[in-house]
Write a protein that holds these residues in place. Structure first.
Motif, PDB file in Angstrom:
ATOM      1  N   LYS A  34      50.569  39.324  31.955  1.00  0.00           N
ATOM      2  CA  LYS A  34      50.589  39.097  30.506  1.00  0.00           C
ATOM      3  C   LYS A  34      51.943  39.472  29.883  1.00  0.00           C
ATOM      4  N   ASP A  35      52.452  40.629  30.333  1.00  0.00           N
ATOM      5  CA  ASP A  35      53.738  41.062  29.766  1.00  0.00           C
ATOM      6  C   ASP A  35      54.925  40.424  30.500  1.00  0.00           C
ATOM      7  N   GLY A  36      54.606  39.584  31.466  1.00  0.00           N
ATOM      8  CA  GLY A  36      55.641  38.779  32.106  1.00  0.00           C
ATOM      9  C   GLY A  36      56.516  39.500  33.107  1.00  0.00           C
ATOM     10  N   ASP A  37      56.280  40.799  33.345  1.00  0.00           N
ATOM     11  CA  ASP A  37      57.202  41.508  34.224  1.00  0.00           C
ATOM     12  C   ASP A  37      56.702  41.625  35.668  1.00  0.00           C
ATOM     13  N   GLU A  38      55.642  40.890  35.992  1.00  0.00           N
ATOM     14  CA  GLU A  38      55.100  40.994  37.338  1.00  0.00           C
ATOM     15  C   GLU A  38      54.512  39.647  37.747  1.00  0.00           C
ATOM     16  N   GLN A  39      54.609  39.309  39.041  1.00  0.00           N
ATOM     17  CA  GLN A  39      53.934  38.112  39.531  1.00  0.00           C
ATOM     18  C   GLN A  39      52.607  38.558  40.149  1.00  0.00           C
ATOM     19  N   LEU A  40      51.521  37.979  39.677  1.00  0.00           N
ATOM     20  CA  LEU A  40      50.206  38.375  40.189  1.00  0.00           C
ATOM     21  C   LEU A  40      49.675  37.326  41.155  1.00  0.00           C
ATOM     22  N   ASN A  41      48.973  37.800  42.184  1.00  0.00           N
ATOM     23  CA  ASN A  41      48.429  36.907  43.205  1.00  0.00           C
ATOM     24  C   ASN A  41      47.029  36.451  42.825  1.00  0.00           C
ATOM     25  N   VAL A  42      46.754  35.185  43.084  1.00  0.00           N
ATOM     26  CA  VAL A  42      45.412  34.656  42.844  1.00  0.00           C
ATOM     27  C   VAL A  42      44.982  33.819  44.045  1.00  0.00           C
ATOM     28  N   PHE A  43      43.734  33.974  44.475  1.00  0.00           N
ATOM     29  CA  PHE A  43      43.132  33.013  45.400  1.00  0.00           C
ATOM     30  C   PHE A  43      42.133  32.179  44.604  1.00  0.00           C
ATOM     31  N   SER A  44      42.357  30.868  44.567  1.00  0.00           N
ATOM     32  CA  SER A  44      41.510  30.003  43.741  1.00  0.00           C
ATOM     33  C   SER A  44      40.332  29.436  44.536  1.00  0.00           C
ATOM     34  N   PHE A  45      39.652  30.315  45.297  1.00  0.00           N
ATOM     35  CA  PHE A  45      38.501  29.835  46.085  1.00  0.00           C
ATOM     36  C   PHE A  45      37.447  29.222  45.169  1.00  0.00           C
ATOM     37  N   PRO A  46      36.862  28.084  45.567  1.00  0.00           N
ATOM     38  CA  PRO A  46      35.707  27.595  44.812  1.00  0.00           C
ATOM     39  C   PRO A  46      34.546  28.600  44.958  1.00  0.00           C
ATOM     40  N   PRO A  47      33.656  28.653  43.968  1.00  0.00           N
ATOM     41  CA  PRO A  47      32.553  29.617  44.032  1.00  0.00           C
ATOM     42  C   PRO A  47      31.794  29.564  45.373  1.00  0.00           C
ATOM     43  N   LEU A  48      31.655  28.362  45.926  1.00  0.00           N
ATOM     44  CA  LEU A  48      30.958  28.187  47.207  1.00  0.00           C
ATOM     45  C   LEU A  48      31.452  29.133  48.288  1.00  0.00           C
ATOM     46  N   VAL A  49      32.785  29.326  48.384  1.00  0.00           N
ATOM     47  CA  VAL A  49      33.322  30.160  49.458  1.00  0.00           C
ATOM     48  C   VAL A  49      33.787  31.538  48.996  1.00  0.00           C
ATOM     49  N   ALA A  50      33.898  31.752  47.705  1.00  0.00           N
ATOM     50  CA  ALA A  50      34.426  33.035  47.219  1.00  0.00           C
ATOM     51  C   ALA A  50      33.638  34.204  47.814  1.00  0.00           C
ATOM     52  N   PRO A  51      34.341  35.253  48.271  1.00  0.00           N
ATOM     53  CA  PRO A  51      33.666  36.369  48.959  1.00  0.00           C
ATOM     54  C   PRO A  51      32.733  37.130  48.020  1.00  0.00           C
ATOM     55  N   ILE A  52      33.144  37.247  46.764  1.00  0.00           N
ATOM     56  CA  ILE A  52      32.328  37.883  45.742  1.00  0.00           C
ATOM     57  C   ILE A  52      32.301  36.878  44.598  1.00  0.00           C
ATOM     58  N   LYS A  53      31.141  36.641  44.012  1.00  0.00           N
ATOM     59  CA  LYS A  53      31.069  35.593  42.995  1.00  0.00           C
ATOM     60  C   LYS A  53      31.439  36.140  41.622  1.00  0.00           C
ATOM     61  N   CYS A  54      31.253  37.425  41.445  1.00  0.00           N
ATOM     62  CA  CYS A  54      31.369  37.949  40.097  1.00  0.00           C
ATOM     63  C   CYS A  54      31.652  39.453  40.122  1.00  0.00           C
ATOM     64  N   THR A  55      32.581  39.892  39.278  1.00  0.00           N
ATOM     65  CA  THR A  55      32.748  41.339  39.076  1.00  0.00           C
ATOM     66  C   THR A  55      32.256  41.679  37.686  1.00  0.00           C
ATOM     67  N   VAL A  56      31.767  42.904  37.540  1.00  0.00           N
ATOM     68  CA  VAL A  56      31.230  43.335  36.252  1.00  0.00           C
ATOM     69  C   VAL A  56      31.999  44.582  35.829  1.00  0.00           C
ATOM     70  N   PHE A  57      32.671  44.508  34.663  1.00  0.00           N
ATOM     71  CA  PHE A  57      33.475  45.622  34.141  1.00  0.00           C
ATOM     72  C   PHE A  57      32.902  46.150  32.835  1.00  0.00           C
ATOM     73  N   PRO A  58      32.558  47.398  32.764  1.00  0.00           N
ATOM     74  CA  PRO A  58      32.352  47.960  31.423  1.00  0.00           C
ATOM     75  C   PRO A  58      33.743  48.078  30.783  1.00  0.00           C
ATOM     76  N   LEU A  59      33.866  47.634  29.527  1.00  0.00           N
ATOM     77  CA  LEU A  59      35.178  47.613  28.882  1.00  0.00           C
ATOM     78  C   LEU A  59      35.783  49.012  28.820  1.00  0.00           C
ATOM     79  N   VAL A  60      34.949  49.989  28.444  1.00  0.00           N
ATOM     80  CA  VAL A  60      35.403  51.377  28.438  1.00  0.00           C
ATOM     81  C   VAL A  60      34.399  52.204  29.232  1.00  0.00           C
TER      82      VAL A  60
END
Lengths: 615, 615
Positions: free
Chosen positions: B489-515
């Protein structure tokens, strides 16, 4: 015993005829101890493993890994398998045929006890005693017994060699040089242990966590017996749950605590009692089961097995006797399932303490440890021993190094005693084991003190609690528990049925057009296509055979539901065990089958919802 | 090439750091060519295999089997692996280090071409020619080239031995006697072939049908290279589709016929063209692909790979050149996927004709054949040769047997010629190969005729069409095709992404409490529990890290959806690649995630249905 054999024969005949399994490489006369799963067996295995993943890996958030079967020697040296994973073997001295020494002794004792009418009560008691301690006999004791009873090779009556250990691992060589010995892994657990450090990191450096693995394991049995129960290659599903040895409580223990099932504690076995129903919460509270985590897994294994269709009444958890347990194990329970071969160990649930991680730490030099960070630093008293190298060197010359090491290695009590003596007398006698010598240490040669230090964390080797599942054994017992026969409609034939729950059934549904007619066949194919799209395995049978025969065929495969297409708009759905039938619209039927197959509804639910049909 | 290397390094670093895979037995410094799948890799593998089962086994009603890895020698003798499954190896004459002979030659040629500025055009052309024919060189030719170019051991510059074949199977011994050699199977196919008879029977003695198997296979590579692409143990998923050689049409071919994708026919390769888009229906119609069944599987493989997430533009089907194909093969296509190592063979789709079943028929003596029953008997003309044993015996004594067999073995033309000669001249010269002798046959020694017979069936050896999937290679290519980086977001880092389709994604969903707050954590756990009950893998992250960092972590694992709990009644759902967010009620969110994960709805569907949320 005869009934058991006849029952087993009936089950096995059905299993082989319907290709649940096939002796491997049959056209080449097979190989003892190797079996294929044919189509229905393979589907059942795949369903059992999917459920295992759901019940353990997913529900407990385990870290599943997948390691190779080929394993270098160093790993299995560390685990002890290279040195100790053996059975005692004897050879026919003339033909070289190999036998398991304990098998021959067991067969001899059983045979005598069953068939010798002239056996004296004393001799009978002696043979029974031998059978009871069979697994504890040393190579020498076993050899003496075989000689004493005059036991010879069963096939030739030739003399036998003395017993000697045979390693049960399949050996091979890794790479082209022939210089790197390897083995086919005898269990999947080692692959997890050697990855402990990475997995601990992956889990955010937090305990407890569990890793899991499903895969092939190999044991080169000397002479495989008991059909599908003792084989040379098999699928294991193993869990290694890593936990702080000081805190083996389990946050979800209350969810299983009220489960009640047959348990067979060590004391009851020794005092000749039978297995009895105990709530697992009680067993942990009374100290029968060592800790909550072990108890939690016993409860989860119970749920797993009974949901697969294992009969509660023929399932017990038996605690290992003292002589069965490895010296390092804290406690160990086997889930045993009764089948025609007797009570069979199908799942082992052991608290292996820190043994495995320590063994690999020692061998690899990589510390496989966990750390508990303190919220604030704790003050601890630490023993500090400082050998004064200069003085030691002057006094002992080349022995200095050994003496220095021996001083540093002192335990707390020994060090404080030495300190006291030095302070009172100025010198003390000191035994150096590595030199096999007693030397005189003077006061100026070593400084011993206790210092207060602040520590920020506690570093320790986690304990491992290991539930290990023999998938093939569970499936075989499931076959026996699910099998029954019932009379055909006209009463002149006994028909075989496997009452698999939908969860494990190899095919969930068959679709029969009532008569051979294009319209009905199209409806059947349409239904089958919808089921496939839902991921529900279905089979269309368009042979012109009578409906009764088609039901018999599908019952024998354990298919829970059958759809008969007898109109273009609605169909009959029949449940296998009750033979009850309901009528469902063509458009709805795939959804109904999906729901009863996946356990979203029960047969009772749909029976209530749809009109029944009498044939 | 440099870009490729840098890209690969970025992918591999992420894969290793996030434990998609782990070099096996790392704490013991590993073993070349052996890798573990860590938790996310293992989940992806399990998803790929589930989809394979759904896409092939279930949808095509295949008979799945599960055979052991340990295989007795006789089976692999019949298949040709014991004699021919080899690579040519050379040894450092002083240290004994082993190298693959073709690797050394390849490295030499490439190196010269890339780095020698003084290379003459003629020499460059010669080296390119060598690279082109590398796979076809005999042991002698390869040896001559190595000598000719003065190639020595890369590490020591010592002399090399002549090339000699090294068998790539891991050898072992079955049972305790040491007398039964066995191997770890190099492919799963043989387990299916030896079961052909039983499987054909299980299928109601009807063709065509397909059997399938998923399992481990082993190749003791001389010197593994290319990371996860060339390993010593790997998972194969193989299909053996058995079909009447006279009718290789496929009833469902029309369902794939209009699919268009990159194909690279033999002729185009030879004439230096590039791969081009062809509709598979066209390719079969034009005879580019040998038959409909082969074409059908090519189409199905295309659908399988692209649904997993393989990029259409970096996937091609390349036909084997004449010199690549086994002599018995009718046609063969590889699904090749382009990655940083170049175009990699990931699936082989071969029409192996009757070769495998015939080989096992010959070796085992068990006829692995099918029969086509005629609806009514057909009249056929059959050659009948009856040697008159008495006359032959009188004339030829001990040679009678050989001559009788030779007479019986005559083909139609030879027999009719002999008959004509005997009828016109009363006798004829007859060559007996097994005696290496020409004998004179008289008219009274043999009766040759053509008889009309009624036949009720045609007995034949089925052809085999074999799609064979290297699961690990497909997964590795999927890693590369799914990987991208984007600025933080702040532009100072390159972040890695794997764009797996949901079918193959190892985990389908993460759940974060905001705080970090108990109420939000409870909501998070409740959602996670509902997801688990649906069989959807989910992970709760209650660390206090910033939401941005938590998104980055989950993107790097290829998790397609993230739920942020920022109220007790509704939550934010974020899609990984678009970073779009919607608001969904707490009670609904598990169902929404289940539907988008299982492909029941798309992200576009839910985006339309729920209010968007801007962060």
């Amino acid at each position: 015993a005869l009934n058991r054999e006849a029952f087993r024969q009936a089950v096995v005949n059905t299993l082989e005829r319907r290709l649940f399994y096939i002796p491997s490489f049959k056209i080449y006369r097979g190989v003892a101890g190797l079996y294929d799963y044919g189509p229905p067996g393979c589907a059942i295995k795949s369903n059992v493993l999917s459920f295992w993943r759901q019940h353990f890996v997913l529900e407990e958030n385990m870290l599943e890994v997948d390691c190779p079967c080929v394993t270098p020697e160093v790993v299995l040296k560390a685990s002890g398998h290279v040195d100790k994973f053996t059975d005692l073997m004897v050879k026919d001295e003339k033909t070289g045929t190999c036998y398991r020494a304990d098998h021959l002794l067991k067969d001899y004792c059983k045979d005598k006890l069953e068939k010798d009418p002239k056996l004296s009560p004393e001799n009978a008691a002696e043979l029974k005693r031998v059978l009871a301690v069979l697994d504890d006999l040393s190579s020498e004791e076993l050899g003496a017994k075989l000689k004493g009873y005059g036991i010879t090779a069963p096939d030739t009556k030739n003399q036998l060699s003395d017993p000697y250990p045979f390693n049960l691992m399949f050996q091979t060589s890794i790479g082209p040089s022939g210089l790197s010995p390897g083995y086919m892994r005898p269990e999947t657990a080692q692959g997890i242990f050697v990855n402990f450090k990475d997995l601990y990191y992956y889990n955010g450096n937090k305990l407890p966590f569990a890793a899991a693995q499903i895969g092939q394991a190999f044991r080169n049995e000397i002479s495989p017996r008991q059909g599908l129960l003792r084989v040379r290659e098999f699928t294991l599903a193993e869990i290694e749950h890593f936990v702080d040895p000081d805190d083996k409580s389990h946050p979800k223990f209350s969810e299983v605590a009220t489960l009640e099932f047959l348990m067979f504690p060590r004391e009851d076995q020794v005092s000749g009692k039978s297995a009895r129903r105990i709530a697992i919460g009680e067993a942990v509270a009374q100290g029968i089961v060592n800790n909550e985590t072990l108890g939690y897994f016993i409860g989860r294994v119970y749920l797993f097995l009974t949901q697969l269709g294992i009969d509660k009444e023929r399932l017990r958890f038996r605690q290992h006797l003292a002589n069965e347990m490895a010296h390092y194990a804290a406690d160990c329970w086997d889930a045993e399932i009764e089948c025609s071969y007797g009570w069979i160990e199908c799942v082992g649930i052991a608290d292996r303490s820190a043994y495995d991680l320590k063994a690999h730490t020692d061998k690899s030099g990589v510390p496989l440890v966990a750390a508990e960070k303190f919220s604030e630093p704790r003050e601890v008293e630490k023993l500090v021993i400082i050998p004064i190298k200069k003085e030691l060197g002057l006094a002992f010359k080349s022995n200095q190094k050994m003496i220095t090491e021996a001083l540093e290695a002192m335990g707390e009590k020994e060090a404080m005693d030495l300190k006291a003596t030095l302070e009172s007398k100025g010198e003390a006698e000191f035994k150096v084991c590595t030199l096999d010598q007693v030397v005189t240490i003077k006061k100026n040669m070593v400084s011993i003190s206790k210092e207060k230090k602040k520590e920020h964390q506690r570093v320790f080797t986690p304990s491992v609690i290991e539930p290990s599942f023999g998938i093939g054994r569970i499936i075989y017992c499931l076959f026996e528990h699910s099998f029954y026969t019932r009379a055909s409609k006209d009463g002149d034939e006994q028909l075989n049925v496997f009452s698999f729950p939908p969860l494990v059934a190899p095919i969930k549904c068959t679709v029969f057009p009532l008569v051979q007619n294009q319209q009905y066949e199209e409806v059947a194919r349409k239904i089958s296509k919808s089921l496939t799209a839902f991921g529900i395995s279905a089979k269309v049978d368009i042979t012109g055979t009578s409906i009764g025969k088609r039901y018999a065929r599908t019952d024998e495969l354990g298919v829970p539901f059958a759809i008969t297409v007898d109109s273009a708009s609605s169909v009959t759905v029949r449940e296998r065990d009750s033979k009850q039938q309901i009528r469902v619209n063509v458009d709805e039927v795939a959804t109904v089958i999906k729901e009863v197959s996946e356990g979203i509804s029960t047969w009772a639910d749909v029976l209530w919802k749809y009109p029944t049909h009498s044939s």
